[in-house]
Enzyme design. Structure first.
Site, PDB file in Angstrom:
ATOM      1  N   CYS A  68      27.314 -26.607   9.642  1.00  0.00           N
ATOM      2  CA  CYS A  68      28.612 -27.129  10.055  1.00  0.00           C
ATOM      3  C   CYS A  68      28.505 -28.112  11.205  1.00  0.00           C
ATOM      4  CB  CYS A  68      29.584 -26.002  10.369  1.00  0.00           C
ATOM      5  SG  CYS A  68      29.174 -24.982  11.774  1.00  0.00           S
ATOM      6  N   CYS A  87       0.837  -1.205   0.000  1.00  0.00           N
ATOM      7  CA  CYS A  87       0.000   0.000   0.000  1.00  0.00           C
ATOM      8  C   CYS A  87       0.871   1.254   0.000  1.00  0.00           C
ATOM      9  CB  CYS A  87      -0.968  -0.011   1.184  1.00  0.00           C
ATOM     10  SG  CYS A  87      -0.120  -0.150   2.750  1.00  0.00           S
TER      11      CYS A  87
HETATM   12 ZN   LIG Z   1      27.980 -23.159  10.936  1.00  0.00          ZN
END
Ligand SMILES: [Zn+2]
Ligand SMILES: Nc1ncnc2c1ncn2[C@@H]1O[C@H](COP(=O)(O)OP(=O)(O)OP(=O)(O)O)[C@@H](O)[C@H]1O
Length: 582
Positions: A408, A178
């Site tokens: 990881c 908007c």
């Molecule tokens: Zn990481």
């Protein structure tokens, strides 16, 4: 090793020089930072280098991508970079791939052949991919990025330091639809509107959202816009300008759109299509055009524009957007922008500075040396203003791998969604691929495979709701094992059934629960220095263009996630909002 390396031998020692000479080094990206890194490596005496870049050389790269010359325009960056650096050090053997690093030929075992990799990329997606490949292959990665005057370099070593994905990054700035359609109050809102108008008239990049909900207006203006684009007739274009910048605005005022608004726009009554600003003038793109000039420029650019996706480097498209945005600015009492500034906004550009790239590439190579010679790596910020001690480079300690990071720490992630209404296809596309960034996902429920990108037999499951899947279905508390064969990543996904997820807040249809870290739940990285400041971890970014304008949008103050139809400007990685001090 001969004279060529005698300086290196005397400063680094024969052993280090021998290590550097033999090490196989990967450089991903041969753009602004990549060119510098490649040059540094061969001059340092590294002789086994592989570079990958998917792009060809554009004339706009020449100002800062120092290996490239005008005659190279159109040729593959990686290939030209190889040729040029080979001349700088004929002993160096550089292998070049004109390819996307995400190509399956660059497998985990291919990555595994390198002693170290360096990222010189310009996007999060490719960076995440290389991060995962290096983690899977156990190859240290030296990440780097610049944003104007700011830059950073850090080392990622599996199990020892945080990886690229340990600290998810803020990624998007969203403007409510908007605001764009009716209540702009910043130049950027008008530029977004102008880009949508361009889309409406010339196509490209999906449907324009300018008049979506307003069928009446759509017939009145979209029709005229289409006619103007098709005929390029100056008379019809003039009618369109009146419709857009006078009639439409007047109508909206009449309809009470601005009753409660802070400011009411002004229709541009009697808008005159003036002479477009002369391109012969040296400052034509750096000075503010008058309203009449904007109308002239817009008319001219409509006559010139090709049917095409918007590209800030296409002169007619960019003139269109600058002129239309300025006329809209004039409607709403917003300061008009020069074409140059509008281009910055339209392309979300924080222009690259060649020197920052060079500094960062130098730091990156010094981290490569540290990795290869088993010295302690660091995380270095390159600052715009000196620290209290007068430094422009600030090394800090690297973070530890974050326990919740599934990239990881092959950990788990918990996601809440409606298992009865969510289809497997949505789960795979929006969550597993879109959010977790899996490239080739396979999903197992217990002992049964329920999805595998490469197994057609399982594709019939895509249309089923999660709870209706075979092997008992994915219901509340289900544990799904996800494997990405391309990056060798395993992840446990714990699914919670949440029947009434707020779809305004979670338009994608899922919510990553906050007790688990995932890309949707940004965290802060604390800067370990002798200061008390914190810095939101900024992901690296490689930037474009030559000049020194910084155009940054602050993310909206609310934490609300963008709705589906909000205009989302990709501002992948805003620079740190706080600067580290010493
Ligand atoms: Zn990481
Ligand atoms: N997935 C990918 N695989 C290989 N190379 C990539 C990938 N993604 C980006 N790159 C390369 O990374 C480099 C990033 O460098 P940089 O941003 O300085 O250059 P640029 O994109 O040429 O700049 P500009 O956008 O101004 O033209 C580019 O050369 C780009 O082609």
């Amino acid at each position: 090793m001969g004279d060529r390396y005698s300086d290196g031998v005397s400063s680094l020692g024969p052993q280090t020089m021998e290590t550097l000479r033999k090490a196989k080094i990967l450089v991903v990206g041969a753009g602004g930072i990549g060119c510098e890194v490649l040059k540094n490596l061969v001059l340092l005496g590294c002789e086994r280098i592989v570079t990958v870049d998917l792009d060809t050389i554009d004339v706009s790269n020449l100002n800062r991508q120092l290996l490239f010359r005008r005659e190279h325009v159109g040729q593959a960056k990686a290939v030209v970079a190889r040729e040029v650096v080979a001349r700088l050090n004929p002993r160096a053997c550089v292998e070049a791939h004109h390819a996307n690093i995400k190509d399956s030929k660059f497998s985990v075992s291919w990555f595994g052949e390198f002693e170290v990799a360096a990222n010189a990329l310009d996007n999060v997606d490719a960076r995440r991919h290389v991060n995962r490949m290096c983690l899977a292959a156990g190859v240290p990665l030296v990440e780097a990025g610049t944003t104007g005057y700011l830059g950073q370099v850090f080392v990622i070593k599996k199990g020892e330091t945080a990886c690229y994905e340990c600290f998810p990054k803020p990624s998007r700035v969203a403007y409510p639809i908007c605001t764009i359609r009716s209540t702009p109050d910043k130049p950027v809102h008008c530029v977004v509107w102008a880009k949508e108008l361009f889309k409406l008239m010339f196509g490209g990049g999906g449907e324009s959202m300018l008049y979506e909900d307003a069928a009446v207006e759509k017939s009145a203006y979209a029709g005229l816009a289409a006619e103007a684009a098709a005929t390029r007739s100056p008379a019809i274009i003039a009618r369109l300008l009146v419709a857009l910048f006078e009639t439409d605005v007047a109508k909206q005022i009449e309809a009470g759109t601005y009753k409660t608004a802070k400011t009411t726009p002004k229709p541009l009554v009697g808008l005159r299509v003036g002479t477009p600003p002369s391109r012969a003038a040296s400052d034509w793109d750096r000075r503010e055009w008058t309203v009449e000039e904007c109308a002239g420029e817009l008319s001219l650019s409509i006559q010139d524009a090709r049917i095409n996706e918007f590209d800030k480097d296409d002169p007619a498209a960019m003139s269109f957007v600058a002129a239309a945005a300025n006329l809209r600015c004039a409607n709403f009492g917003i300061e008009r922008q020069t074409l140059y500034a509008a281009k910055g906004i339209a392309g979300n550009i924080i222009p690259a500075i060649a020197t920052t790239n060079a500094v960062v590439a130098g730091l990156q190579v010094s981290e490569i040396v540290k990795v290869l010679t088993s010295q302690k790596p660091s995380y270095t910020y390159c600052l715009r203003d000196p620290t209290r001690k007068g430094y422009l480079l600030q090394p800090t300690a690297l973070d530890e791998p974050q326990p919740g990071c599934y990239a990881c720490r092959s950990g788990s992630v918990t996601v809440a969604l409606n298992t009865e209404t969510t289809k497997l296809e949505t789960f795979v596309k929006k969550f597993v691929v879109g959010n977790l960034n899996f490239v080739k996902p396979a999903l197992d429920l217990g002992e049964s495979g329920i999805y595998d990108e490469e197994d057609d037999r399982l594709s019939e499951n895509l249309g089923s709701s999660l709870s209706d899947l075979p092997a008992g279905g994915i219901k509340d508390g289900a544990i799904v094992k996800a494997t990405d064969f391309s990056t060798d990543l395993d992840l446990t996904i714990v699914v919670k059934h949440l029947p009434d997820l707020d779809d305004q807040q979670y338009p994608e249809g899922f919510r990553i629960l906050s007790d688990q870290q995932g890309p949707s739940e940004p965290k802060k990285r604390s800067l370990r220095s002798d200061d008390d400041d914190d810095v939101g971890k900024k992901a690296p970014e490689v930037e474009e263009e030559e000049d020194d304008v910084e155009i940054l949008e602050e993310p909206p103050p609310t934490k609300k996630r963008p709705k589906d139809d909000d205009v989302v400007l990709l501002l992948e990685e805003p620079p740190p909002t706080k600067k580290p001090r010493l």
